[in-house]
Design an enzyme around this catalytic site. Sequence first.
Site, PDB file in Angstrom:
ATOM      1  N   HIS A  77      -1.702  -4.178  -4.797  1.00 18.24           N
ATOM      2  CA  HIS A  77      -0.871  -5.228  -4.205  1.00 18.24           C
ATOM      3  C   HIS A  77      -0.420  -6.237  -5.267  1.00 18.24           C
ATOM      4  O   HIS A  77       0.739  -6.659  -5.284  1.00 18.24           O
ATOM      5  CB  HIS A  77      -1.608  -5.939  -3.067  1.00 18.24           C
ATOM      6  CG  HIS A  77      -2.087  -4.999  -2.001  1.00 18.24           C
ATOM      7  ND1 HIS A  77      -3.138  -5.280  -1.168  1.00 18.24           N
ATOM      8  CD2 HIS A  77      -1.657  -3.749  -1.651  1.00 18.24           C
ATOM      9  CE1 HIS A  77      -3.334  -4.263  -0.338  1.00 18.24           C
ATOM     10  NE2 HIS A  77      -2.462  -3.321  -0.623  1.00 18.24           N
ATOM     11  N   ASP A 239       2.357  -0.409  -1.250  1.00 20.61           N
ATOM     12  CA  ASP A 239       1.369   0.380  -1.997  1.00 20.61           C
ATOM     13  C   ASP A 239       2.064   1.325  -2.990  1.00 20.61           C
ATOM     14  O   ASP A 239       1.615   1.475  -4.131  1.00 20.61           O
ATOM     15  CB  ASP A 239       0.509   1.216  -1.039  1.00 20.61           C
ATOM     16  CG  ASP A 239      -0.536   0.393  -0.301  1.00 20.61           C
ATOM     17  OD1 ASP A 239      -0.887  -0.704  -0.755  1.00 20.61           O
ATOM     18  OD2 ASP A 239      -1.015   0.886   0.743  1.00 20.61           O
ATOM     19  N   HIS A 262      -2.645   7.045  -1.808  1.00 15.92           N
ATOM     20  CA  HIS A 262      -2.689   6.623  -3.214  1.00 15.92           C
ATOM     21  C   HIS A 262      -2.763   7.840  -4.129  1.00 15.92           C
ATOM     22  O   HIS A 262      -2.154   7.874  -5.187  1.00 15.92           O
ATOM     23  CB  HIS A 262      -3.881   5.702  -3.465  1.00 15.92           C
ATOM     24  CG  HIS A 262      -3.740   4.364  -2.807  1.00 15.92           C
ATOM     25  ND1 HIS A 262      -2.742   3.472  -3.143  1.00 15.92           N
ATOM     26  CD2 HIS A 262      -4.446   3.773  -1.825  1.00 15.92           C
ATOM     27  CE1 HIS A 262      -2.865   2.382  -2.399  1.00 15.92           C
ATOM     28  NE2 HIS A 262      -3.886   2.537  -1.585  1.00 15.92           N
TER      29      HIS A 262
HETATM   30 ZN   LIG Z   1      -2.334  -1.550   0.418  1.00 17.61          ZN
END
Ligand SMILES: [Zn+2]
Length: 277
Positions: A77, A239, A262
């Site tokens: 972030h 993200d 991710h």
């Molecule tokens: Zn996040």
Amino acid sequence: MQQHTVAASIAQTGVGLHSGVNTHVRILPAEVGSGRYFVRVDLPDAPIIPAQVAAVSQTVLSTQLGKGEVSVRTVEHLLAALVGMGVDNARIEIDGAELPLLDGSARIWTESIAAVGLLSQPTNDSPLSPVIKEPIWIYEGDTFVAAIPAPETRFSYGIDFDLPAIGNQWHSWLLSAASFAAEIAPARTFGLLHQLEYLQKSGLIKGGSLENALVCGPDGWLNPPLRFANEPVRHKILDLVGDLSLVGNIPQAHFLAYKASHNLHIQLAQRILDLGR
Ligand SMILES: [Zn+2]
């Protein structure tokens, strides 16, 4: 050519989502060409961890960077805020192993950067930004992330959850600093009520609360109101921007993702870097 750093230092304190540990962060101006990097000021010799793909050491539920035994977690972030606001060079000092989650979004970071402003840094070096000439696809099952050649940089993301309050959401956003602050940075972390107990038993989300994450249950959101009707998918774009910042300069492309993680984001970042080799 111009690069940018923060014009003055920024300080924030808060609890890490997974560790539950309170850390202090200082973002300081950094030299032209030095990039974005973390410094573990709580450890002997204050080791430096560059915010680069090569330093990624873990991608389960957040992005972790590390060098040897030293790591820093949940960097995405803050890194999204820096790249989204046009900060090329920053020294990020932290006295622990996880960034503060703050309100679960990048809004506080973004407002802090806007408050101090940017310092222009003239340079003769042109940015080493790979060019996306052909589509790159990374997929696992029906989840994917892609970079498609495009005349401008756009992020389009889709998510799909059984919970009716989330359901199927898509958002498409054209990269710019002004719209990042308004459209993407305020979107908060979200979690699913039925997964919280499992995550807590696994030693994760010790710092999670209804103050720093939206929580969704079968009957709807536990802590409304949302900042955007499609806040969850906007957070996924946040993200993705943070993860792709590990390339250095995010190349011009249309980044397209569906139900990605991710792990997939970082695989795409690695493939983009491989283009430049
Ligand atoms: Zn996040």
